[in-house]
Design a protein around this motif. Structure first.
Motif, short mmCIF file in Angstrom:
data_model
loop_
_atom_site.label_atom_id
_atom_site.label_comp_id
_atom_site.label_asym_id
_atom_site.label_seq_id
_atom_site.Cartn_x
_atom_site.Cartn_y
_atom_site.Cartn_z
N LEU A 177 -15.51 -4.50 -2.76
CA LEU A 177 -15.58 -3.34 -3.65
C LEU A 177 -14.84 -2.15 -3.03
N ARG A 178 -14.93 -2.02 -1.72
CA ARG A 178 -14.20 -0.92 -1.05
C ARG A 178 -12.70 -1.09 -1.23
N LEU A 179 -12.22 -2.33 -1.15
CA LEU A 179 -10.79 -2.57 -1.34
C LEU A 179 -10.36 -2.33 -2.78
N TYR A 180 -11.30 -2.41 -3.71
CA TYR A 180 -11.00 -2.07 -5.11
C TYR A 180 -11.07 -0.57 -5.37
N GLY A 181 -11.38 0.21 -4.35
CA GLY A 181 -11.38 1.66 -4.49
C GLY A 181 -12.73 2.29 -4.67
N ARG B 163 0.88 2.05 -0.84
CA ARG B 163 1.81 1.24 -1.63
C ARG B 163 1.39 1.10 -3.09
N GLY B 164 0.18 1.60 -3.41
CA GLY B 164 -0.32 1.49 -4.78
C GLY B 164 -0.90 0.15 -5.13
N HIS B 165 -1.17 -0.71 -4.14
CA HIS B 165 -1.67 -2.05 -4.42
C HIS B 165 -3.10 -2.05 -4.92
N ASP B 166 -3.89 -1.03 -4.52
CA ASP B 166 -5.27 -1.01 -4.98
C ASP B 166 -5.35 -0.86 -6.49
N VAL B 167 -4.34 -0.20 -7.07
CA VAL B 167 -4.29 -0.04 -8.52
C VAL B 167 -3.88 -1.34 -9.20
N ALA C 247 -12.66 -3.54 10.38
CA ALA C 247 -11.38 -3.04 10.90
C ALA C 247 -10.25 -3.43 9.96
N ARG C 248 -10.29 -4.68 9.48
CA ARG C 248 -9.27 -5.13 8.54
C ARG C 248 -9.33 -4.33 7.24
N VAL C 249 -10.54 -4.13 6.71
CA VAL C 249 -10.69 -3.40 5.45
C VAL C 249 -10.13 -1.99 5.57
N ALA C 250 -10.46 -1.30 6.67
CA ALA C 250 -9.99 0.08 6.84
C ALA C 250 -8.48 0.15 6.87
N VAL C 251 -7.86 -0.76 7.63
CA VAL C 251 -6.39 -0.75 7.73
C VAL C 251 -5.77 -1.17 6.41
N GLN C 252 -6.27 -2.26 5.81
CA GLN C 252 -5.70 -2.76 4.57
C GLN C 252 -5.82 -1.74 3.45
N ARG C 253 -6.96 -1.07 3.39
CA ARG C 253 -7.16 -0.08 2.33
C ARG C 253 -6.15 1.05 2.42
#
Length: 288
Positions: free
Chosen positions: A130-134, A47-51, A35-41
């Motif tokens: 890895l999901r949070l890294y895109g 906001r462009g934070h994953d980049v 749940a956290r990963v989905a929302v955070q992603r």
């Protein structure tokens, strides 16, 4: 709350290790994590934070966990990178090394690498990170397999399904990377695992393996966990693993050839359930 594709109707194939209460606690941790990963992603994508999130560098692709300071340094970097921590804090050390290896050794910047977590747990950190890294935007490109899994389950696009790490059923050369965190010590046939990993990796793909380790392994006689005898690898067993990997065209990324490369100052890992102190080793191999 889970999205529709995250609904879980899994029937476990194997009895939950540690009993039903522990299984329930792990299930709760799993749902909170994803749940956290989905929302955070989604927030970070807007906001462009994953980049802007740098590739982790605290843990090299191949290393022995030498001290408590080393895993605490990994925890600090994972926290700065906004990566949700594994509650068993030393386990963040090898996870960070594996994620760093995937991103630095096989990712070409498009975040389309195909990665399998072998012997996966749905609450462990590698695939969420890895999901949070895109990674994972391509359907089926992030996969977790485990003999304990039943029906296929999806978490934020990541697929978890029943699977054997020695016979995955995947096509030859279909993966860019395999991670296998703290699994091979639990009764896995090492030679068969290495052969299967080499088969499903493309040339240049990587295998990241961590396991329980000690330069002078403690006596584990009579101790069992997860359906098998507790095993803590020693230096000779690691050298045999390296030789087995070499025979499968898996070349070590890094160097363990010096006299002190398999030594460690401390035993910074404590497994309360079996009353043992030891450490971890992380090994990364590249498929020739």
């Amino acid at each position: 709350m889970p999205t529709p594709d995250e609904t879980d109707h899994t029937t476990q194939v194997a009895a939950p290790p540690g009993g039903r209460l522990l299984a329930a606690a792990k299930r709760g941790a799993e749902h909170l994590l994803w749940a956290r990963v989905a929302v955070q992603r989604r927030v970070e994508a807007r906001r462009g934070h994953d980049v802007s999130r740098p590739v982790p560098t605290a843990v090299p692709p191949t290393a022995v966990l030498d001290s408590e300071v080393m895993w605490r340094t990994a925890v600090e970097q994972a926290s700065r990178l906004r990566l949700p921590l594994h509650r068993d804090l030393p386990k963040n050390w090898d996870a960070l090394g594996a994620v760093g290896a995937v991103l630095s050794l096989v990712d070409d910047g498009t975040r389309t690498a195909r990665v399998m977590d072998a012997g996966s747990a749905r609450y462990s950190p590698v695939l969420p990170w890895l999901r949070l890294y895109g990674l994972g935007s391509v359907p089926g490109s992030l996969l977790g397999i485990n003999l304990e899994f039943g029906d296929e389950v999806r978490r934020d696009g990541v697929v978890f399904r029943h699977g054997d790490v020695t016979a995955t059923g995947l096509p030859d050369g279909s993966l860019d990377a395999i991670t296998c965190m703290s699994v091979i010590e639990h009764g896995v046939p090492i030679e068969a695992f290495l052969r299967e990993s080499a088969r499903v990796l493309r040339p240049g793909g990587i295998l990241c393996v961590s396991t329980d380790y000690d330069q002078a392994p403690p006596d584990t006689a009579g101790r069992t966990a997860y359906g098998s005898e507790v095993r803590i690898f020693g230096p000779q067993e690691i050298l045999e693993l390296l030789a087995g990997a070499e025979a499968c065209d898996l070349e070590l990324v890094g160097d363990l050839s010096t006299s002190d490369s398999l030594s460690h100052r401390e035993r910074p890992v404590h497994w309360k359930r079996v009353g043992l102190d030891y450490t971890f080793i992380l090994l990364t191999f590249r498929r020739r």
